[in-house]
Motif scaffolding. Structure first.
Motif, PDB file in Angstrom:
ATOM      1  N   SER A   1     -16.735  -1.683   9.474  1.00 18.99           N
ATOM      2  CA  SER A   1     -17.096  -0.424   9.571  1.00 18.99           C
ATOM      3  C   SER A   1     -15.972   0.555   9.782  1.00 18.99           C
ATOM      4  CB  SER A   1     -18.086  -0.127  10.917  1.00 18.99           C
ATOM      5  OG  SER A   1     -18.397   0.984  11.118  1.00 18.99           O
ATOM      6  N   LEU A   2     -16.113   1.752   9.111  1.00 23.51           N
ATOM      7  CA  LEU A   2     -15.125   2.800   8.952  1.00 23.51           C
ATOM      8  C   LEU A   2     -14.898   3.313  10.525  1.00 23.51           C
ATOM      9  CD1 LEU A   2     -13.307   4.010   6.806  1.00 23.51           C
ATOM     10  CD2 LEU A   2     -14.931   5.971   6.998  1.00 23.51           C
ATOM     11  N   LEU A   3     -15.540   3.012  11.352  1.00 23.11           N
ATOM     12  CA  LEU A   3     -15.447   3.393  12.673  1.00 23.11           C
ATOM     13  C   LEU A   3     -14.699   2.683  13.332  1.00 23.11           C
ATOM     14  CD1 LEU A   3     -16.627   5.487  14.876  1.00 23.11           C
ATOM     15  CD2 LEU A   3     -18.090   3.718  15.593  1.00 23.11           C
ATOM     16  N   VAL A   4     -14.478   1.520  13.197  1.00 25.05           N
ATOM     17  CA  VAL A   4     -13.338   0.468  13.889  1.00 25.05           C
ATOM     18  C   VAL A   4     -11.954   1.151  13.567  1.00 25.05           C
ATOM     19  CG1 VAL A   4     -12.357  -1.443  13.918  1.00 25.05           C
ATOM     20  CG2 VAL A   4     -14.897  -1.418  13.690  1.00 25.05           C
ATOM     21  N   PRO A   5     -11.408   1.267  12.443  1.00 23.85           N
ATOM     22  CA  PRO A   5     -10.050   1.799  12.300  1.00 23.85           C
ATOM     23  C   PRO A   5      -9.877   3.340  12.777  1.00 23.85           C
ATOM     24  CG  PRO A   5     -11.139   1.393  10.124  1.00 23.85           C
ATOM     25  CD  PRO A   5     -11.945   0.966  11.184  1.00 23.85           C
TER      26      PRO A   5
ATOM     27  N   ILE B   1       0.832  -1.240  -0.090  1.00 25.45           N
ATOM     28  CA  ILE B   1       0.150   0.153   0.074  1.00 25.45           C
ATOM     29  C   ILE B   1       0.930   1.223   0.136  1.00 25.45           C
ATOM     30  CG2 ILE B   1      -1.796   1.278   1.246  1.00 25.45           C
ATOM     31  CD1 ILE B   1      -2.698  -1.464   2.490  1.00 25.45           C
ATOM     32  N   PHE B   2       1.855   1.207   0.758  1.00 27.81           N
ATOM     33  CA  PHE B   2       2.785   2.549   0.997  1.00 27.81           C
ATOM     34  C   PHE B   2       3.959   2.493   0.394  1.00 27.81           C
ATOM     35  CE2 PHE B   2       0.614   3.524   5.135  1.00 27.81           C
ATOM     36  CZ  PHE B   2      -0.405   4.643   4.560  1.00 27.81           C
TER      37      PHE B   2
ATOM     38  N   ALA C   1      -2.733   2.447   6.701  1.00 28.58           N
ATOM     39  CA  ALA C   1      -2.698   1.700   5.259  1.00 28.58           C
ATOM     40  C   ALA C   1      -3.894   1.203   4.950  1.00 28.58           C
ATOM     41  CB  ALA C   1      -1.439   0.814   5.343  1.00 28.58           C
ATOM     42  N   LEU C   2      -4.881   0.611   6.019  1.00 30.21           N
ATOM     43  CA  LEU C   2      -5.963   0.205   5.512  1.00 30.21           C
ATOM     44  C   LEU C   2      -6.981   1.396   5.158  1.00 30.21           C
ATOM     45  CD1 LEU C   2      -8.764  -1.838   5.754  1.00 30.21           C
ATOM     46  CD2 LEU C   2      -8.754  -1.198   7.987  1.00 30.21           C
ATOM     47  N   LEU C   3      -6.866   2.436   5.832  1.00 29.74           N
ATOM     48  CA  LEU C   3      -7.985   3.735   5.537  1.00 29.74           C
ATOM     49  C   LEU C   3      -7.541   4.151   4.145  1.00 29.74           C
ATOM     50  CD1 LEU C   3      -7.945   5.443   8.973  1.00 29.74           C
ATOM     51  CD2 LEU C   3     -10.072   4.047   7.639  1.00 29.74           C
ATOM     52  N   TYR C   4      -6.232   4.363   3.917  1.00 33.52           N
ATOM     53  CA  TYR C   4      -5.605   4.888   2.741  1.00 33.52           C
ATOM     54  C   TYR C   4      -6.144   4.075   1.763  1.00 33.52           C
ATOM     55  CZ  TYR C   4      -2.012   6.251  -1.067  1.00 33.52           C
ATOM     56  OH  TYR C   4      -1.558   6.919  -2.026  1.00 33.52           O
ATOM     57  N   PHE C   5      -5.850   2.454   1.791  1.00 35.63           N
ATOM     58  CA  PHE C   5      -6.484   1.562   0.607  1.00 35.63           C
ATOM     59  C   PHE C   5      -7.668   1.607   0.482  1.00 35.63           C
ATOM     60  CE2 PHE C   5      -5.880  -2.935  -0.713  1.00 35.63           C
ATOM     61  CZ  PHE C   5      -5.195  -2.780  -1.775  1.00 35.63           C
ATOM     62  N   ARG C   6      -8.843   1.820   1.372  1.00 41.96           N
ATOM     63  CA  ARG C   6     -10.105   2.180   1.319  1.00 41.96           C
ATOM     64  C   ARG C   6     -10.232   3.291   0.354  1.00 41.96           C
ATOM     65  NH1 ARG C   6     -14.053   0.931   5.233  1.00 41.96           N
ATOM     66  NH2 ARG C   6     -13.720  -1.220   5.897  1.00 41.96           N
ATOM     67  N   TRP C   7      -9.491   4.665   0.288  1.00 39.54           N
ATOM     68  CA  TRP C   7      -9.662   5.687  -0.157  1.00 39.54           C
ATOM     69  C   TRP C   7      -9.120   5.508  -1.727  1.00 39.54           C
ATOM     70  CZ3 TRP C   7      -5.487   9.127  -1.886  1.00 39.54           C
ATOM     71  CH2 TRP C   7      -5.853  10.130  -2.527  1.00 39.54           C
ATOM     72  N   LYS C   8      -8.110   4.621  -1.809  1.00 37.72           N
ATOM     73  CA  LYS C   8      -7.192   4.475  -3.081  1.00 37.72           C
ATOM     74  C   LYS C   8      -7.928   3.553  -4.021  1.00 37.72           C
ATOM     75  CE  LYS C   8      -3.370   5.637  -5.170  1.00 37.72           C
ATOM     76  NZ  LYS C   8      -3.143   7.206  -5.682  1.00 37.72           N
ATOM     77  N   LYS C   9      -8.397   2.599  -3.529  1.00 34.39           N
ATOM     78  CA  LYS C   9      -9.077   1.447  -4.217  1.00 34.39           C
ATOM     79  C   LYS C   9     -10.371   1.228  -3.543  1.00 34.39           C
ATOM     80  CE  LYS C   9      -4.840  -0.403  -6.187  1.00 34.39           C
ATOM     81  NZ  LYS C   9      -4.304  -1.778  -6.632  1.00 34.39           N
TER      82      LYS C   9
END
Length: 506
Positions: free
Chosen positions: A408-412, A98-99, A390-398
């Motif tokens: 749920s987005l609340l968890v991270p 991811i990074f 990295a999980l949040l960035y990966f959600r935004w990127k792909k």
């Protein structure tokens, strides 16, 4: 090069025998890997540190409960990453994809250099101290005796892991059951004490009585101490490629194991406090032994033996999973290519196991390792936070990528909020400890630039790497595992020249 030994004409089911990591970890073994890695020496070391920094019995119990909840939030995020990026290597593999290579290498560097060898050394020393406790009942076991016994234990379990994946996982299954029985004994005896009315220190007023109100920084350090006991909750992600049906068994194992460990840890601490005053617990160098001497009488010898069995299983689990981290790092081109090879017949990553073993023995020889627990915990949390980011960035990127599990987005977000507060206050309270942890991680930058990024090395350097790789293959009888073309790793700056990857192993 072909993934089988040259000249070996043996067949398996009419097809050529493949040399590859085998999927031999079912749901039970997956659970025991998580539980066995979490429950090592931490529950027998950290209660003292958690109580010391939290300042009261009640707040210490809250720290243990919240620590388990935070581990559960992190493990849910790791379950999503594990099935979305189904590669062994855990944090390192996800962050690298991811990074990019540098950030992934810094996590790999800090883990291989200090985090896992130090944790293994602490667990091995706890094992030897508890084994030798009945032999030296009135004094601390000799320095050399503990080191020699710890080294012998690490060497034996390295041999087991080199010999067979199945044997290593069976040992993990058996000793995980054993350590749960040991903690179960502590819990049952503690509950008997409470049922007999010995719970004065656990009442609402007594439990939250502070001789000295802890600062926010001290509470953060209490969480760092607890995090050492919970470390290992993400280790199943290091062996994803060896898990049977990982999309189903990886999240199941996580959801079963983390709540179970949190419950066991909390009840164990309640049992400790039912028989020991805070002052007695803080004065004890071996909490479980003190507990046994007070309540078990002539059977108190059971306690050090049970703790030794628990730590023995913890060493096995850490060796199993940390060697796969070295294996994954070498496969990505971030470590010498020899570490990405496995035995032709046993399909075990022998070079990676030997490196983990050697690094741990070096840490053992340096001196006392218990002072490094805060360093390890800080680096651990730093790695966890980068991975969740990295999980949040990966959600935004792909955003359109198929995710078999999507939390749920609340968890991270909650996990990262806790992470920022914990590391911020820890850095404010113990700047030297946290600063050294950051320095250890950042020393990987020049190593990355010279070893990985710099590909146009002089011919003599490539010849030296090729010679070392060839000798290592001959000694360990290892080759690169067969992988699908879609999963092939990028060319490695550490790899020998010529064919780019391999010297003949036959």
């Amino acid at each position: 090069m072909e993934g089988e030994k040259e000249g070996d004409g043996r067949k398996r089911s009419g097809a050529q025998q493949r040399v590859t990591l085998k999927k031999e970890i079912g749901l039970l073994s997956a659970c025991t890997i998580i539980i066995g890695n979490i429950i090592g020496s931490g529950i027998f070391i950290s209660p003292k540190g958690v109580l010391e920094h939290s300042g009261s019995v009640g707040l210490a119990l809250v720290v243990w409960l919240v620590g388990g909840c935070i581990a559960a939030l992190g493990s849910m995020c790791y379950a999503e990453l594990g099935v979305t990026i189904p590669k062994s290597g855990g944090d390192y593999s996800y962050v690298t994809q991811i990074f990019g290579g540098l950030v992934g290498f810094l996590l790999l560097w800090s883990a291989v250099l200090i985090m896992y060898p130090t944790t293994l050394a602490v667990i091995a020393l706890t094992f030897s101290n508890y084994i030798l406790q009945p032999v030296f009942p009135n004094c601390v076991p000799p320095y050399m005796a503990t080191r020699l016994l710890s080294t012998a234990c690490i060497l034996f379990l390295t041999w087991v892991n080199c010999s067979s994946v199945r044997l290593a996982t069976r040992i993990q299954d058996i000793f995980t059951v054993g350590k749960l029985m040991a903690l179960g004994l502590i819990i049952v005896v503690g509950l008997v004490q409470i049922s007999n009315g010995n719970y004065q220190g656990l009442g609402p007023q007594e439990a939250f009585h502070f001789d000295r109100a802890p600062s926010v920084g001290q509470i953060a350090l209490a969480f760092l101490q607890a995090s050492f006991a919970f470390s290992g909750w993400n280790f199943l992600n290091y062996v994803t490629e060896e898990v049977v049906e990982p999309r189903r068994n990886l999240p199941r194992a996580i959801y079963i194991s983390i709540p179970l460990v949190t419950l066991v840890y909390t009840l164990t601490n309640i049992a400790y406090f039912s028989s020991m005053s805070p002052d007695e617990l803080l004065a004890s160098n071996a909490v479980a032994v003190t507990f046994g001497e007070k309540l078990l009488g002539g059977f108190s010898v059971i306690m050090p033996i049970s703790v030794a069995l628990s730590t023995f299983g913890g060493i096995n689990g850490y060796l199993f999973t940390s060697s796969r981290l070295c294996f994954s790092g070498a496969r990505e081109g971030h470590l010498p290519s020899l570490l990405a090879m496995i035995h032709c017949e046993r399909c075990t990553p022998i070079p990676a196991l030997l490196v983990c073993c050697a690094a741990t023995i070096v840490i053992l020889c340096i001196g006392e390792t218990h002072n490094l627990i805060n360093y390890v915990s800080f680096i651990n949390y730093l790695s966890y936070g980068v991975t969740i980011a990295a999980l949040l960035y990966f959600r935004w990127k792909k955003p359109q990528l198929y995710r078999p599990i999507k939390v749920s987005l609340l968890v991270p977000v909650l996990y990262l909020l806790f992470w920022v507060l914990l590391l911020g206050f820890s850095l404010h309270s113990e700047p030297l400890v946290c600063g050294v942890g950051l320095v250890i991680m950042l020393t990987g930058i020049p190593v990355y630039m010279l070893g990985v990024h710099w590909r146009d090395k002089p011919t003599c350097v490539h010849h030296f790497i090729e010679s070392v790789t060839y000798v290592g293959q001959r000694l360990c009888f290892v080759v690169f595992p067969q992988i699908d073309s879609t999963d092939s790793a990028p060319p490695s700056a550490w790899a020998p020249t010529g064919s780019g990857n391999m010297a003949t192993a036959s």
